[in-house]
Scaffold this motif. Structure first.
Motif, short mmCIF file in Angstrom:
data_model
loop_
_atom_site.label_atom_id
_atom_site.label_comp_id
_atom_site.label_asym_id
_atom_site.label_seq_id
_atom_site.Cartn_x
_atom_site.Cartn_y
_atom_site.Cartn_z
N CYS A 183 0.15 6.98 -12.11
CA CYS A 183 -0.51 7.02 -13.19
C CYS A 183 -2.06 6.36 -13.10
O CYS A 183 -2.82 6.07 -14.05
CB CYS A 183 -0.06 6.69 -14.31
N TYR A 184 -2.33 6.35 -11.50
CA TYR A 184 -4.21 5.99 -11.15
C TYR A 184 -4.85 7.01 -11.49
O TYR A 184 -6.20 6.86 -12.34
CB TYR A 184 -4.19 6.02 -9.72
N HIS A 185 -4.15 8.36 -11.58
CA HIS A 185 -4.74 9.61 -11.89
C HIS A 185 -5.24 9.44 -13.39
O HIS A 185 -5.97 10.46 -14.55
CB HIS A 185 -4.81 10.39 -11.94
N CYS A 186 -4.03 8.79 -14.67
CA CYS A 186 -4.18 10.04 -16.22
C CYS A 186 -5.13 8.96 -16.82
O CYS A 186 -5.56 10.41 -17.48
CB CYS A 186 -2.70 8.65 -15.97
N PRO A 361 -7.04 4.08 1.29
CA PRO A 361 -6.18 2.81 1.11
C PRO A 361 -5.78 3.29 -0.32
O PRO A 361 -5.76 3.62 -1.74
CB PRO A 361 -7.21 1.62 0.65
N TYR A 362 -4.39 2.82 -0.62
CA TYR A 362 -3.97 3.13 -2.02
C TYR A 362 -4.43 1.79 -2.58
O TYR A 362 -4.86 1.15 -2.40
CB TYR A 362 -1.94 2.73 -1.87
N ALA A 363 -4.39 2.51 -4.40
CA ALA A 363 -4.86 1.20 -5.17
C ALA A 363 -3.26 0.79 -5.55
O ALA A 363 -2.15 1.03 -6.38
CB ALA A 363 -5.49 1.80 -5.82
N LEU A 364 -3.12 -0.45 -4.90
CA LEU A 364 -1.93 -1.26 -5.49
C LEU A 364 -1.96 -2.13 -6.25
O LEU A 364 -2.84 -2.79 -6.23
CB LEU A 364 -1.22 -1.26 -4.37
N PRO A 365 -0.76 -2.09 -7.62
CA PRO A 365 0.72 -1.39 -7.50
C PRO A 365 0.31 -0.10 -8.38
O PRO A 365 1.55 0.33 -8.14
CB PRO A 365 1.15 -2.64 -7.94
N GLU A 367 -0.66 2.79 -7.50
CA GLU A 367 0.04 3.53 -6.78
C GLU A 367 1.45 3.45 -5.43
O GLU A 367 1.13 3.92 -4.74
CB GLU A 367 -1.15 4.32 -5.66
N GLN A 368 1.94 2.54 -6.10
CA GLN A 368 2.56 1.82 -5.61
C GLN A 368 4.08 3.41 -4.89
O GLN A 368 4.13 2.97 -3.93
CB GLN A 368 3.28 0.70 -6.12
N LYS A 369 4.20 3.92 -6.29
CA LYS A 369 5.34 4.61 -6.01
C LYS A 369 4.98 6.05 -4.78
O LYS A 369 5.70 6.62 -4.56
CB LYS A 369 5.58 5.98 -7.63
N THR A 370 3.19 6.07 -5.69
CA THR A 370 3.27 7.65 -3.88
C THR A 370 3.23 6.58 -2.39
O THR A 370 3.39 7.30 -1.84
CB THR A 370 1.13 7.76 -4.48
N ALA A 371 2.91 5.56 -2.51
CA ALA A 371 3.10 4.62 -0.83
C ALA A 371 4.84 4.95 -0.36
O ALA A 371 5.37 4.96 0.59
CB ALA A 371 3.23 3.55 -0.98
N ARG A 372 5.73 4.82 -1.51
CA ARG A 372 7.35 4.59 -1.70
C ARG A 372 7.62 5.91 -1.11
O ARG A 372 8.54 6.16 -0.26
CB ARG A 372 7.55 4.24 -2.54
N LEU A 373 6.95 6.97 -1.82
CA LEU A 373 7.39 8.27 -1.92
C LEU A 373 6.99 8.86 0.00
O LEU A 373 7.49 9.19 0.70
CB LEU A 373 6.09 9.08 -1.97
N SER A 374 5.59 7.88 0.41
CA SER A 374 5.07 8.66 1.81
C SER A 374 5.89 7.60 2.85
O SER A 374 6.12 8.41 4.00
CB SER A 374 3.27 8.43 1.58
N ASP A 375 6.62 6.31 2.49
CA ASP A 375 7.15 6.10 3.76
C ASP A 375 8.60 6.70 3.41
O ASP A 375 8.73 6.67 4.77
CB ASP A 375 7.09 4.86 2.57
N TRP A 376 9.13 7.42 2.65
CA TRP A 376 10.72 7.34 2.85
C TRP A 376 10.55 9.23 3.37
O TRP A 376 11.51 9.39 4.19
CB TRP A 376 11.09 8.33 1.22
N TYR A 377 9.66 10.14 2.81
CA TYR A 377 9.19 11.78 3.27
C TYR A 377 8.50 10.64 5.17
O TYR A 377 9.48 12.19 5.81
CB TYR A 377 7.86 12.00 2.90
#
Length: 387
Positions: A183-186, A361-365, A367-377
């Protein structure tokens, strides 16, 4: 991630066959096929499935491939003629249980018992129909428990479809998903969403405390789970749920002004808690629950640079359009939000196609779910390549 992950046809083929095909997809709600013989068609990249209500009332899934010469049997959703699914090519006819009933001009010695439609795994939970194309699907146990605990509070099993729509993004599926989970873009991209949702508020913690107190007073006990990405159990479908507050004490739902749009659902018949629930199944399906309506979202890859988003709005089973809810108002929030997502994701695709693109870089926290999605993928892709 580097540009090749969004642009390469070879990586896309690995995505489909090595990463995504074993996961479950939400096809529709049981209210879409209420009568015996009703069926829907679900297309996923090059695969296609028929989901039909059998004569015994059971919902079954089959590969949409004729056992004669491989033609697609059903082009779009409909009703089985005389209880039969009939291939338009040579008129082989299949019962709604998938068995071959008639093969015209074939010898009497033909063993029809070996030529039934190939079955696909189907699960029905809280009225939602899930399907997997995999020979050995991931276990759905975690997801079933999570959906019963979350969507169950809103009685999605007793809901009905108010409206369905699809929107096509000219972008890779990973860009669509990376955008969806954060929701960084919301704030900059979804002003309509931000007016009534607490994720965009600086007082989210205070609002969440108020939401939880109201939920407790209503007797609502919604389980929160996080069995996703690095916490996922091997062999199990990814499962995640969370609770978020609306933006104020008098904001009840996702509408233009936060005012209710439809009759209250499930345990919320006693009142609103000024919150929302989100639940995920896998990476391609998520569900938003408000006290008066629900919205189900499914992303489907179509090609390396095309992704389809299907949105399904649910209301209480006895709600009447025009009397209990206005369809334009009910669908407004997620139509306008999906339209904005299409624009920003397509611009993202154009940007990562540039020779000047390098990952930032990701904006944490946030964008944490996007980082997790990328790691999972990346982990899933690595396993697929090694297999």
């Amino acid at each position: 991630m580097p540009a090749a992950f969004y642009l390469s046809p070879e990586i896309y083929d690995l995505d489909i066959n090595g990463v995504l095909m074993k996961h479950w997809q939400c096809v529709t709600h049981v209210s879409a096929i209420p009568e015996v013989g009703d069926y829907v068609v679900f297309n996923y990249d090059r695969e296609s499935a028929i989901i039909v209500r059998d004569k015994d009332g059971e919902i079954r899934g089959f590969a949409n491939v004729c056992r004669h010469r491989g033609s697609r049997i059903c082009e779009s959703s409909g009703k089985a003629e005389g209880g039969m699914l009939i291939c338009p090519y040579h008129a082989w006819a299949y019962s709604t249980d998938g068995s071959l009933a008639h093969a015209r001009m074939m010898p009497r010695t033909l063993d029809k018992s070996t030529l039934g439609l190939k079955p696909l795994a189907v699960k029905v939970v809280q009225g939602l129909i899930f399907l997997s194309f995999a020979d050995e699907p991931l276990s759905f146990d975690d997801c079933e428990a999570n959906l019963n605990a979350t969507l169950g509070a809103y009685d999605w099993a007793g809901a009905k479809i108010a409206f369905q729509s699809t929107i096509s993004f000219s972008a890779n599926w990973k860009l669509a998903l990376e955008n969806q989970v954060e929701c960084y873009h919301c704030g900059p991209s979804h002003p309509e969403f931000s007016v009534v949702h607490g994720q965009s508020s600086g007082s989210e913690k205070k609002l969440a405390q108020m939401m939880n107190a109201k939920a407790e007073a209503l007797g609502v006990d919604i389980t929160i789970t996080d069995q996703w990405a690095e916490k996922a159990r091997p062999g199990y479908e990814l499962s995640f749920s969370d609770r978020f507050p609306m933006s104020g004490e008098n904001v009840c739902t996702a509408s233009r002004d936060g005012a209710p749009l439809a009759p209250r659902m499930g345990k919320f018949a006693a009142g609103y808690d000024n919150g929302q629930t989100v639940a995920y199944v896998g990476v391609m399906n998520h569900f938003l629950c408000y006290g008066d309506y629900g919205a189900a979202f499914r992303y489907t890859p179509k090609s390396v640079n095309e992704t389809e988003l299907a949105v399904m709005w649910l209301v209480r089973g006895d709600a009447v359009e025009g009397k209990d809810y206005d369809l334009d108002e009910l669908t407004w929030m997620w139509k306008v939000t999906a339209g904005a997502d299409k624009r920003i994701v397509q611009e993202n695709q154009i940007g990562v196609s540039s020779r000047f693109y390098t990952p930032g870089p990701y904006a944490l926290p946030i964008e944490q779910k996007t980082a997790r999605l990328s790691d999972w993928y990346l982990s899933a892709l690595s396993k697929a390549i090694s297999a």
